[in-house]
Design a protein around this motif. Sequence first.
Motif, mmCIF file in Angstrom:
data_model
loop_
_atom_site.group_PDB
_atom_site.id
_atom_site.type_symbol
_atom_site.label_atom_id
_atom_site.label_comp_id
_atom_site.label_asym_id
_atom_site.label_seq_id
_atom_site.Cartn_x
_atom_site.Cartn_y
_atom_site.Cartn_z
ATOM 1 N N ILE A 143 0.849 -1.196 0.000
ATOM 2 C CA ILE A 143 0.000 0.000 0.000
ATOM 3 C C ILE A 143 0.888 1.251 0.000
ATOM 4 C CG2 ILE A 143 -1.841 1.230 1.194
ATOM 5 C CD1 ILE A 143 -2.621 -1.516 0.093
ATOM 6 N N GLN A 164 -1.813 6.596 0.668
ATOM 7 C CA GLN A 164 -3.118 6.159 1.158
ATOM 8 C C GLN A 164 -3.282 6.494 2.637
ATOM 9 O OE1 GLN A 164 -5.578 4.749 -0.835
ATOM 10 N NE2 GLN A 164 -4.171 5.346 -2.477
ATOM 11 N N VAL A 172 -9.670 1.760 4.630
ATOM 12 C CA VAL A 172 -8.796 2.155 3.520
ATOM 13 C C VAL A 172 -7.710 1.115 3.246
ATOM 14 C CG1 VAL A 172 -7.226 3.950 2.670
ATOM 15 C CG2 VAL A 172 -9.214 4.589 4.043
ATOM 16 N N PRO A 205 -8.893 -3.245 2.923
ATOM 17 C CA PRO A 205 -9.533 -3.626 1.652
ATOM 18 C C PRO A 205 -8.562 -3.651 0.475
ATOM 19 C CG PRO A 205 -10.927 -2.104 2.858
ATOM 20 C CD PRO A 205 -9.623 -2.144 3.579
ATOM 21 N N GLN A 206 -7.615 -2.725 0.438
ATOM 22 C CA GLN A 206 -6.631 -2.731 -0.643
ATOM 23 C C GLN A 206 -5.583 -3.823 -0.437
ATOM 24 O OE1 GLN A 206 -5.413 1.341 -2.126
ATOM 25 N NE2 GLN A 206 -6.341 1.968 -0.190
ATOM 26 N N HIS A 236 -6.109 -6.606 0.883
ATOM 27 C CA HIS A 236 -6.753 -7.876 0.533
ATOM 28 C C HIS A 236 -6.566 -8.195 -0.942
ATOM 29 C CE1 HIS A 236 -9.763 -10.995 0.086
ATOM 30 N NE2 HIS A 236 -10.333 -10.277 -0.858
ATOM 31 N N GLN A 237 -6.618 -7.160 -1.791
ATOM 32 C CA GLN A 237 -6.415 -7.389 -3.217
ATOM 33 C C GLN A 237 -4.995 -7.840 -3.515
ATOM 34 O OE1 GLN A 237 -8.936 -7.224 -5.332
ATOM 35 N NE2 GLN A 237 -10.312 -6.579 -3.689
ATOM 36 N N GLY A 238 -4.033 -7.365 -2.719
ATOM 37 C CA GLY A 238 -2.641 -7.729 -2.970
ATOM 38 C C GLY A 238 -2.264 -9.100 -2.453
#
Length: 332
Positions: free
Chosen positions: A238, A242, A260, A263-264, A266-268
Motif C-alpha cells: 500500500i 493512502q 482504507v 480492503p486494498q 486484501h487485493q494484494g
Amino acid sequence: MIAWLRGNLFSSPLNSLLTALAVVGLVVSVPSLLSWFVLDADFAGTSRQDCSSGGACWVFIGVRLDQFVYGFYPAAERWRPNLVFLSFIVLLFTVSRPRLPGKRALALFALTAYPVLAGGLLVGGVAGLAPVPTSQWGGLMLTLIIAVVGIVGSLPIGILLALGRRSNLPVVRSVSIGFIELWRGVPLITVLFMASVMLPLFLPEGVNFDKLVRALIGVMLFEAAYMAEVVRGGLQAIPAGQYEAARALGLGYWRTIGLVILPQAHQGDSRHRGDDLGDHLLVDHAVNLLRLVTPLLLHLTLLDLDRLRLIAKLSRDFLPSKDAFFVLFIEV
C-alpha cells in the motif's frame, strides 16, 4: 503445433534428449501402471482373499470407505456431520453471492451462532442427541473440521499480528515479531505433539480439556503466524499516500486500517492467501494434499494410539505378507 513443439520440447539438443527420455519412460511405465491400477485390479469382495489377480486391491477402499470419511463416528449418527457440512456449503455459497439482502447478518450468524450449533450437533449430548466423543472422530470429516477451524481462527489473529509487526510501539512490535518467528520456526508436527502430549504435563492436577480442542488451538496459532506474513506483504504494497489521504480526511487509526488499508491489502495478498487456504482444503495440488494429510495422520496417531491399533487389526486381512511388519509394529 509444430512450432510449439520445436520451441518448447526440441529447442536444444539437451531438451530433445530429455523429451525423448520422457517419451520412452511413459511408453514403458504407463501400460504396466494401467494394468496394475485398472485392468488387473480387484474391485469386488470383502477381504484380502478376494484380491487374487496380482493387481491393485481396491476391495479395501470399498470396505473401509466409511472409516476414511467418518473415522469411527457411529453409523446411526452420521447424518449429523452430513447435515453440518451440507449446511456449511449452502451458507458459504449464500454469503459469497454479491448484493445479497441481509448478507451482513448472515455472515455474522456464520461466524458466531453457526459454529456453536455445528459443534453441538457433532458432539451431541444436547437436545436429545447421543454424545459422540471426539476420540471417535476421524477421516475426511476430521480433516475438514481442522481445516475450516484453522482457516477461520487464524485469519483475524494473523491480521492483528501483521498490524502489530508494523506498529510504531516497540513492545507491540517486539511481541508480534517474537510470536511470528517462534511459530514459523517450529514444525507443525511438533506443535501437535506438544498440544496433545506435553501440554497436559504443565497443567494443574485435575485440569484438562479435549485433545482435539488442544490440537485445533495449535493449528490456529501455527497458521496465524504464516497468515500474518501474507497479510503483511499486502500491507507493504500500500503506498504511503493512502495513509496520508486517510489522515487528511480525519480518519483515526482503526478506521484507516478497516476502511482504507485492509480492503486494498486484501487485493494484494488474496492470491497468496488463496494458496494457503487451498493447502487446507485439499483442492489445489497433490503436493498440498500430502503436506496437509501427512501431519494430520500423525496427529490422529497422537490423539488415540488405541484407534490406530484397531485399524491395524481390522485391516490385517487386506495386508500382504510384506506389510506384516507394519501390523506387528502397530500392535506392540
